[in-house]
Design an enzyme around this catalytic site. Structure first.
Site, PDB file in Angstrom:
ATOM      1  N   MET A 131      12.661  71.343  73.741  1.00  0.00           N
ATOM      2  CA  MET A 131      14.073  71.429  74.104  1.00  0.00           C
ATOM      3  C   MET A 131      14.518  72.884  74.069  1.00  0.00           C
ATOM      4  O   MET A 131      13.908  73.736  73.422  1.00  0.00           O
ATOM      5  CB  MET A 131      14.949  70.585  73.169  1.00  0.00           C
ATOM      6  CG  MET A 131      15.079  71.133  71.748  1.00  0.00           C
ATOM      7  SD  MET A 131      16.409  70.332  70.817  1.00  0.00           S
ATOM      8  CE  MET A 131      17.875  70.954  71.671  1.00  0.00           C
ATOM      9  N   CYS A 132      15.600  73.168  74.796  1.00  0.00           N
ATOM     10  CA  CYS A 132      16.232  74.500  74.778  1.00  0.00           C
ATOM     11  C   CYS A 132      17.736  74.265  74.908  1.00  0.00           C
ATOM     12  O   CYS A 132      18.297  73.455  74.185  1.00  0.00           O
ATOM     13  CB  CYS A 132      15.665  75.377  75.881  1.00  0.00           C
ATOM     14  SG  CYS A 132      15.812  74.698  77.555  1.00  0.00           S
ATOM     15  N   ALA A 133      18.392  74.963  75.814  1.00  0.00           N
ATOM     16  CA  ALA A 133      19.813  74.738  76.047  1.00  0.00           C
ATOM     17  C   ALA A 133      20.048  73.710  77.142  1.00  0.00           C
ATOM     18  O   ALA A 133      20.984  72.916  77.079  1.00  0.00           O
ATOM     19  CB  ALA A 133      20.515  76.044  76.395  1.00  0.00           C
ATOM     20  N   GLY A 170      16.942  72.647  79.454  1.00  0.00           N
ATOM     21  CA  GLY A 170      15.676  72.050  79.861  1.00  0.00           C
ATOM     22  C   GLY A 170      14.758  72.989  80.611  1.00  0.00           C
ATOM     23  O   GLY A 170      13.563  72.703  80.775  1.00  0.00           O
TER      24      GLY A 170
END
Length: 456
Positions: A415-417, A419
């Site tokens: 995960m990130c902010a 995708g």
């Protein structure tokens, strides 16, 4: 008298063609520098001088290359960490004229020891500066980073404070011409515009509101900036001067058969969008969307890597190759044509990466199973604002070097902010032999939009 800016997409770097009459100068040219000579010709000018505000860390300078093309000398500041072999040294107070324009050199160290700014004056109208090219000392909405000398952290932060005072003393009327805009790794909070004045920045730039020198130093020392490994390559090349880029940067189109023959000894980079990569991609290829190359290629690739591209078109392949060349990755062997449909039609293997939504991730977090882990690859500043409870945090740039910390037996959801970085991370894991990987599409944005909490 004219000032034209040239923006380098992705790196958000700004260079300038300035001049008056039939004489012109270039400030901070990029490596693919034919544009400057062409623009000067269109104005009926010849380029007589090339100036560098500092030794760049995030891109290869085109100054020595443009000097070869035009015969113009290159001017660089004192105190570089080594000899800039292709440039003459200029110092505080040196002046140059171009028709009715005068350029005055200011020594403005802090971001780097060799940093310069260049004030310009219109000899026909008044004695105040018309504008100032600040390099990486001052931006629109921010000021330069000072983390390149960790053993002298307070000293160089203090130098930047003093340099900013020198720049501001030119007067509120002066137009600010920075070397970077929003999206650059050289600052965190730049405004999403490329024009301002010193007066406006004095009143509105948050860093310039700190009027106490010691408090300014403390703020700068407390900042955290990442330094990709390729910065060292840029510093080395920008001392001795890099070779010109190829005249034609579009990589050759390769058939599926030829591409397959080259795969064993090359790194395959998929420069399409993340949705295309997630749906179908070549085994062991790395997802690196074309517009994200400037930010992340330097973390993932080695200077000597031979590269193969998977692109949707020759235009996209050319754009990717140009991004790569600007930061020193020259060994692009070609791109797959006709991309994935042709590859699949030839009965060659391809992979995909599953995606999961916020409800699935929430259920996995609640289950707290030992064989599953949520891997958050955002940066430190983002992590400090909150993480999903129980998540493992490794910045995406550090992931290739920290894979040994992860078990290949576990299932990872990246995960990130949103995708995008999570997809790059998933591709790095898959290339390294991690079989159980999926992507949290929407990532932190979806998590918080659904009303879920985070931990600090």
């Amino acid at each position: 008298m004219f000032v034209e800016s040239i923006k380098t997409p992705g790196l958000a770097q700004l260079s300038y063609l300035i001049g008056d009459g039939n004489e012109a100068a270039v400030i901070d040219p990029r490596r693919d520098c034919d544009d400057y000579a062409q623009m000067a010709r269109q104005r009926g000018c010849r380029i007589t001088h090339i100036f560098e505000t500092h030794r760049n860390e995030d891109l290869i300078s085109g100054a020595p290359i443009l000097s070869e093309i035009t015969g113009a000398p290159v001017h660089h500041g004192p105190n570089a960490a080594g000899d800039v072999t292709y440039a003459d040294t200029v110092r505080e107070g040196d002046t140059f004229t171009f028709g009715e324009m005068t350029l005055k050199v200011l020594e403005t160290p802090g971001h780097t020891d060799d940093s310069l700014s260049f004030a310009i004056y219109d000899d026909n109208f008044g004695e105040q500066a018309v504008g100032v090219f600040t390099g990486d000392a001052m931006f629109v909405g921010d000021v330069g980073r000072t983390d390149f000398y960790p053993d002298r952290a307070k000293e160089v932060a203090g130098c930047l404070y003093d340099s900013l005072e020198k720049i501001l003393s030119l007067g509120d009327q002066a137009i600010l011409y920075p070397a970077h805009g929003a999206g650059s790794v050289c600052g965190d909070n730049m405004a999403n515009r490329e024009f301002s004045t010193l007066g406006y920045e004095r009143d509105n730039n948050p860093m310039l509101q700190i009027r106490d020198r010691d408090k300014f130093i403390d703020r700068k020392v407390a900042e955290h900036h990442e330094q990709p490994p390729y910065f060292r390559t840029m510093e080395r090349l920008n001392l001795k001067g890099a070779a010109p880029t190829r005249r034609v940067l579009t990589p050759p189109a390769l058939s599926a058969e030829k591409f397959d023959q080259l795969c064993d000894n090359a790194v395959v980079i998929d420069v399409r969008g993340i949705s295309a990569y997630l749906g179908a991609h070549l085994p062991r290829s790395i997802a690196l969307p074309e517009d994200m190359i400037p930010a992340f290629a330097g973390w993932i690739l080695d200077e000597q890597d031979e590269l193969l591209l998977v692109a949707e078109s020759s235009e996209q392949a050319e754009a990717a190759a140009r991004h790569l060349a600007r930061i020193g990755f020259d060994h692009v062997l070609g791109y797959l044509d006709p991309a994935l449909p042709g590859w699949a039609a030839a009965a060659r293997p391809f992979d995909s990466v599953p995606v999961v939504d916020v409800d699935e991730v929430k259920a996995r977090v609640a289950d707290n199973g030992e064989q599953w882990s949520l891997l958050d690859v955002r940066g430190r500043n983002e992590i400090e604002e909150g993480v999903v409870s129980g998540a493992t945090t490794i910045y995406i740039g550090h992931l290739p070097q920290q894979l040994e910390q992860l078990s290949k037996e576990k299932h990872y959801t990246t995960m990130c902010a949103s995708g995008a970085r999570a997809t790059i991370a998933a591709s790095i894991l898959r290339r390294a032999g991690f079989q159980h990987v999926d992507v949290f599409l929407g990532s932190m944005g979806a998590w918080q939009a659904a009303g879920n909490s985070v931990t600090q």
